[in-house]
Structure formats: C-alpha cells, structure tokens
Design a protein around this motif. Structure first.
Motif, PDB file in Angstrom:
ATOM      1  N   ASP A  17       1.025  -1.118  -0.019  1.00 12.88           N
ATOM      2  CA  ASP A  17       0.084   0.007   0.190  1.00 12.88           C
ATOM      3  C   ASP A  17       1.037   1.206   0.248  1.00 12.88           C
ATOM      4  OD1 ASP A  17      -1.806   2.099   0.794  1.00 12.88           O
ATOM      5  OD2 ASP A  17      -3.079   0.913   1.977  1.00 12.88           O
ATOM      6  N   GLU A  45       1.782  -2.751  -8.136  1.00  8.14           N
ATOM      7  CA  GLU A  45       0.915  -3.438  -8.894  1.00  8.14           C
ATOM      8  C   GLU A  45       0.947  -4.022  -9.594  1.00  8.14           C
ATOM      9  OE1 GLU A  45      -0.673  -0.006 -11.260  1.00  8.14           O
ATOM     10  OE2 GLU A  45      -1.333   1.327  -9.646  1.00  8.14           O
ATOM     11  N   GLU A 131      -5.279   6.786 -12.843  1.00 10.80           N
ATOM     12  CA  GLU A 131      -6.198   6.133 -11.724  1.00 10.80           C
ATOM     13  C   GLU A 131      -5.359   5.173 -10.740  1.00 10.80           C
ATOM     14  OE1 GLU A 131      -8.381   2.485 -13.301  1.00 10.80           O
ATOM     15  OE2 GLU A 131      -9.044   3.681 -15.194  1.00 10.80           O
ATOM     16  N   SER A 132      -3.476   5.022 -11.076  1.00  7.65           N
ATOM     17  CA  SER A 132      -3.859   4.833  -9.728  1.00  7.65           C
ATOM     18  C   SER A 132      -2.504   6.216  -9.316  1.00  7.65           C
ATOM     19  CB  SER A 132      -1.668   4.453 -10.514  1.00  7.65           C
ATOM     20  OG  SER A 132      -2.084   3.108 -11.627  1.00  7.65           O
ATOM     21  N   ARG A 135      -5.693   6.805  -6.982  1.00  4.16           N
ATOM     22  CA  ARG A 135      -5.710   5.814  -5.237  1.00  4.16           C
ATOM     23  C   ARG A 135      -4.908   6.145  -4.339  1.00  4.16           C
ATOM     24  NH1 ARG A 135      -6.579   2.190  -9.781  1.00  4.16           N
ATOM     25  NH2 ARG A 135      -4.016   1.992 -10.182  1.00  4.16           N
ATOM     26  N   SER A 138      -6.635   9.231  -2.431  1.00  7.31           N
ATOM     27  CA  SER A 138      -7.162   9.017  -1.375  1.00  7.31           C
ATOM     28  C   SER A 138      -6.902   8.530  -0.160  1.00  7.31           C
ATOM     29  CB  SER A 138      -8.022   7.644  -2.209  1.00  7.31           C
ATOM     30  OG  SER A 138      -7.380   6.339  -2.467  1.00  7.31           O
TER      31      SER A 138
END
Length: 250
Positions: A17, A45, A131-132, A135, A138
């Motif tokens: 993470d 990823e 998009e990475s 994420r 967030s």
C-alpha cells in the motif's frame, strides 16, 4: 517552493500500500504535491514480468532481427513482443522502438524498464497511471499526486522527469487571455505544470541505486490562472508524429 525526498521507504513489492507507506514516513500538508516514481507504482501493482510471458510472434521476430542488423547487437524478440503488447501504435521500428502506450504516452520501448525490475526480467509501466495517482491520493492527506517517469526528448541529450499520471490537479496551467509585461495578450501559452513538477522531483529523487522514489513538493502555488486538461497531444495536431509515420530509417 521546497522539494524533499520521503525517507526510509522500504523496497516496494507487489501488493504494498504505497499511500500507507508514504503516510507513515512523512507528515504531509493538504496542499503538498506528492510525486511518485512509476517504478514503485508498477512494483506495487504487480507489473513485473518475465520475457517468457511474451512468446514472440512473427512481427516481433522481424523487428528484433531488423534492430540487430542496424545495431550489430542481438535483440530478444520476446522483448519486442512485450513492447508491441504494451502499445497501441508503433511510430518507429528502427533504430529503436518508439511507441504510444495504451494511456497515451509516447516513449522508447513503451517505457518498459529492464533495471529495478522486482525480480522479473521486465517492469512494465502502470496500466492507467492517472487511476494509480487517484488511488494513492485517496490514502493521503495531500490533495495532489503526480506519477512520474523519465524519458528522453527529440533534439536534446539526456533523460528528464515527466508526468504520466496525475490526480487532484490539472496537468496544464493556462495563461491564454492573460497579458505579458508589454501588455500583449497571450494566445497560445499553456504551461505543462505536471511535467515541470515531475522534472523538479526527478532532480531530488536521483537515479540508480541511490534513488528515492517519492518526492514532496511543498508550497507550490497554482496562482490565479486557468486550467488545461491537455497533456498528451492529439494525433490530429501532432505534426511530428504525422511526419514520423511517413519516415523510415535507412
């Protein structure tokens, strides 16, 4: 404006993470810009791959043979196959492979890395870097994230940092309609802030085995300017790309 590398991050592995690791390593402010190297995004990823994952087809074998003829060095057709599978268009097949990735970035070998590959033969770019970035954003208290890579440029030597994904900010700062020091209205100037931040971060991050993959940009102010979502040039207005399509290497 201040830039500093995030210290003491561990070696990134698949499933890590990134946001949590960054959050634990540094106290972020809301208006910070967090620049994250695509290498560690790809590792987290699971974008490490082996050459055997890409059995070479006829076109890949042809490209590898042609590259070998031009360079005098043997080229692995499986690598050419990996580049083809990561690309939507091949702009040049010789003297090197220049391609457009599936998310719009144009670069050599589809940005595939053969160093720092997390145990595999290859490290592919993130599938959808914006998009990475979203994420990662967030999970942070900072509002802005840029995923960076390094690549060369036509007409100049050397590598420099570029943005391949972003979240929480527009890639372009739009100066059109504003005026210069002589009062003339600007009608074409759109500043690629995402690339400029990535390049600045790359100076701090470093290269090779001493590199640090995450850099915080602090006290960057957008200012009273418009925003532009333009980053990767559309084919219709990319006259260099159009010219390359008509060119062949001899």
């Amino acid at each position: 404006m201040e830039l500093f590398a995030v210290p003491d991050l561990p070696e990134i592995r698949a499933g890590h993470d990134l946001a949590a690791l960054i959050r634990d390593a540094v106290d972020l402010r809301e208006d910070d810009v967090v620049c994250v190297a695509s290498t560690v995004v790809s590792k987290a990823e699971g974008r490490s791959a082996d050459l055997d994952d890409f059995p070479a087809g006829p076109r890949a074998r042809e490209i590898a043979a042609r590259l070998a003829d031009h360079t005098g060095e043997e080229k692995d057709p499986r690598f050419a196959q990996a580049v083809l599978e990561e690309s939507v268009e091949v702009l040049m097949e010789a003297p090197f492979l220049l391609t457009e990735t599936r998310f719009g970035h144009v670069g050599v070998n589809a940005g595939i890395d053969r160093s720092n590959t997390a145990g595999g033969d290859l490290l592919l770019l993130p599938k959808r870097p914006s998009e990475s970035a979203a994420r990662i954003r967030s999970g942070l208290s900072a509002d802005r994230v840029v995923v960076t890579d390094t690549c060369g440029r036509p007409f100049r030597h050397g590598q420099r940092g570029v943005a391949i994904g972003w979240a929480g900010l527009a890639p372009g700062r739009d100066w059109r309609g504003e005026r210069d020091r002589d009062g003339r209205e600007l009608d074409v100037t759109v500043e690629n802030v995402a690339d400029e931040l990535a390049a600045a971060a790359n100076l701090v991050a470093g290269e090779g085995d001493g590199g640090t993959p995450v850099v915080v940009v602090r006290d960057f102010e957008w200012g009273d300017h418009g925003e532009s979502d333009a980053h990767f040039r559309e084919v219709e207005t990319d006259f260099v790309r159009q010219a390359i399509r008509e060119w062949s290497y001899e």
